[in-house]
Design a protein around this motif. Structure first.
Motif, short mmCIF file in Angstrom:
data_model
loop_
_atom_site.label_atom_id
_atom_site.label_comp_id
_atom_site.label_asym_id
_atom_site.label_seq_id
_atom_site.Cartn_x
_atom_site.Cartn_y
_atom_site.Cartn_z
N ASP A 153 0.80 -1.38 0.17
CA ASP A 153 0.08 -0.07 0.03
C ASP A 153 0.74 1.26 0.09
OD1 ASP A 153 -2.87 0.84 0.57
OD2 ASP A 153 -1.63 2.07 1.66
N HIS A 154 2.05 1.18 0.93
CA HIS A 154 2.61 2.72 1.01
C HIS A 154 3.95 2.14 1.71
CE1 HIS A 154 0.41 2.61 4.72
NE2 HIS A 154 1.47 2.87 5.23
N CYS A 155 4.94 3.10 1.89
CA CYS A 155 5.84 3.13 2.81
C CYS A 155 5.97 4.24 3.50
CB CYS A 155 7.05 2.59 2.05
SG CYS A 155 7.78 3.80 0.78
N VAL A 200 -5.24 7.39 1.50
CA VAL A 200 -4.81 8.46 2.35
C VAL A 200 -3.23 8.65 2.58
CG1 VAL A 200 -4.55 6.96 4.32
CG2 VAL A 200 -5.11 9.23 4.79
N HIS A 201 -2.34 7.66 1.94
CA HIS A 201 -1.13 8.05 1.56
C HIS A 201 -0.40 7.05 0.48
CE1 HIS A 201 -0.73 5.65 4.95
NE2 HIS A 201 0.45 5.77 5.29
N ASP A 202 0.20 7.45 -0.23
CA ASP A 202 1.08 6.40 -1.10
C ASP A 202 2.38 6.44 -0.90
OD1 ASP A 202 -0.65 5.49 -3.36
OD2 ASP A 202 -1.17 7.67 -3.32
N GLY A 249 -4.03 7.83 15.02
CA GLY A 249 -4.93 8.99 14.65
C GLY A 249 -4.90 9.43 13.46
N VAL A 250 -3.19 9.77 12.97
CA VAL A 250 -3.00 10.28 11.70
C VAL A 250 -3.44 9.13 10.63
CG1 VAL A 250 -0.92 10.64 10.21
CG2 VAL A 250 -0.85 11.22 12.46
N THR A 251 -4.15 9.34 9.59
CA THR A 251 -4.67 8.68 8.53
C THR A 251 -5.82 7.73 9.07
OG1 THR A 251 -3.26 6.59 8.95
CG2 THR A 251 -2.37 8.56 7.62
N GLY A 294 -1.83 10.84 17.65
CA GLY A 294 -1.72 10.77 16.26
C GLY A 294 -1.03 9.44 15.83
N LEU A 295 -0.22 9.01 16.66
CA LEU A 295 0.43 7.69 16.44
C LEU A 295 -0.24 6.38 16.76
CD1 LEU A 295 2.76 5.92 15.42
CD2 LEU A 295 3.88 6.32 17.72
N ASP A 296 -0.99 6.44 18.07
CA ASP A 296 -1.62 5.48 18.63
C ASP A 296 -2.73 6.18 19.11
OD1 ASP A 296 -2.75 3.43 20.20
OD2 ASP A 296 -0.81 2.37 20.64
C1 M3P Z 1 0.60 4.78 9.03
C2 M3P Z 1 -0.60 4.57 8.40
C3 M3P Z 1 1.60 7.99 12.67
C4 M3P Z 1 0.85 7.36 11.67
C5 M3P Z 1 1.43 6.54 10.89
C6 M3P Z 1 0.18 6.12 9.83
C7 M3P Z 1 2.96 7.32 12.31
O1 M3P Z 1 1.53 4.37 9.24
O2 M3P Z 1 -0.35 3.47 7.53
O3 M3P Z 1 -1.76 5.01 8.25
O4 M3P Z 1 1.51 8.71 13.51
#
Ligand code: M3P
Ligand code: FE
Length: 311
Positions: A153-155, A200-202, A249-251, A294-296
């Motif tokens: 999906d992405h990196c 949401v991201h590539d 939270g992010v994405t 954001g991360l968790d």
């Molecule tokens: C991803 C994802 C962070 C969010 C990371 C998101 C590090 O890895 O695949 O959505 O806040």
């Protein structure tokens, strides 16, 4: 057609410390399909629902990490145009002949100011997903092997100069910024999530002093239940988990971060949302990455490994 230019991340070449251990992990535990081996000894794999010959190339080396990430572009004219645009922007490009990667056409490679090698290519042999195109079944036996993600999906890559990297992706390659995390002083970004599609991201980047680093390669699952099942399969196979199962939270992705036998982090995830290029980017403060979830999102903490463990 709306989706033109750069289509998607199409392949990544990953360094593993022991080839057969790596193959066991990605083929038998993650559940990718092995599609070939070349005379350099590299092993080629794809996710079951991907149609092109390969998305992951494993190369045995004495240090883990990522050699390059390749993006598929619409056609050869697009490849030529983007090569010209990259050069006009001031980046050096190199052409790698067709066939240097199995079943893959000519590639245009350039180095980002973050130290990562990125490639564009227009052609890769379509081997299909094991389903006929006429009146197909919804899944195959290969979708029942191991964790069995549907696609690479992405990196997320770590390196310096991500403001410059963002300009290259957005101003030259047609990507757009979906989410970002601000620096502690709010003057710049420490992390950016970029899309060339409706995903949401590539590709994503975190500002980091050492160039060319890999945080994770990510593989898409289709349900939260599959993410939980992935966690079971990881435990059954002694795969070391970093974070999760949880939600970013992010994405908004629902995720597990874990390590392959060489210490390369990989992610299995589902969900997120479908942005459009006209959306205002979502912004997280630096504190928001940890305490803001954001991360968790459920645990609301900045896991120490997130900023410190990369290959
Ligand atoms: C991803 C994802 C962070 C969010 C990371 C998101 C590090 O890895 O695949 O959505 O806040
Ligand atoms: Fe991710």
């Amino acid at each position: 057609m709306a989706l033109t230019g750069v289509l998607r991340p199409g392949h990544a070449q990953l360094r593993v410390l022991n080839l057969e251990e790596g193959v066991h992990h990605y083929r038998d535990v993650l559940g990718m399909v092995e599609t070939g081996r070349d005379e350099q000894g590299r092993v080629y794999l794809k996710c079951w629902d991907e149609r092109d010959h390969n998305s992951l190339v494993l190369r045995e080396a004495d240090r883990a990490g990522i050699d390059f990430v390749g993006f598929k572009v619409l056609d050869k004219a697009t490849l030529d145009k983007l090569e010209g645009d990259l050069r006009a922007y001031g980046l050096a490009t190199e052409r790698i002949p067709a066939g240097e990667l199995l079943a893959t056409g000519e590639r245009v490679r350039f180095r980002l100011p973050s130290g990562h090698d990125i490639e564009l290519y227009a052609e890769k042999q379509a081997v299909g997903n094991g389903l006929q195109v006429l009146n197909p079944a919804p899944w195959t036996k290969a979708s029942e092997n191991g964790i069995a993600p549907v696609r690479l999906d992405h990196c997320l890559l770590y390196g310096p100069n991500i403001a410059e990297v963002q300009k290259i992706f957005c101003d030259v390659l047609g990507f757009y910024l979906v989410e970002r995390v601000l620096t502690p002083d709010g003057a710049g970004n420490v992390a950016i999530w970029l899309s060339c599609s409706h995903k949401v991201h590539d590709i994503a980047f975190v500002e980091h002093p050492e160039p060319g680093k890999l945080h994770h390669l990510s593989f898409l699952l289709e349900s939260w239940e599959e993410v939980l099942r992935a966690a079971d399969i990881m435990a059954m196979n002694n795969v070391q988990v970093d974070i999760g199962p949880t939600r970013h939270g992010v994405t908004r992705g629902c995720t597990i971060y874990a390590w392959d036998p060489s210490g390369n982090r990989f992610e299995t995830f589902m969900g997120g949302y479908q942005p459009y290029p006209d959306y205002e980017p979502t912004t997280w403060t630096f504190d928001g990455l940890g305490a803001g979830g954001g991360l968790d999102y459920p645990q609301r903490k900045l896991h120490e490994s997130f900023l410190s463990v990369v290959t």
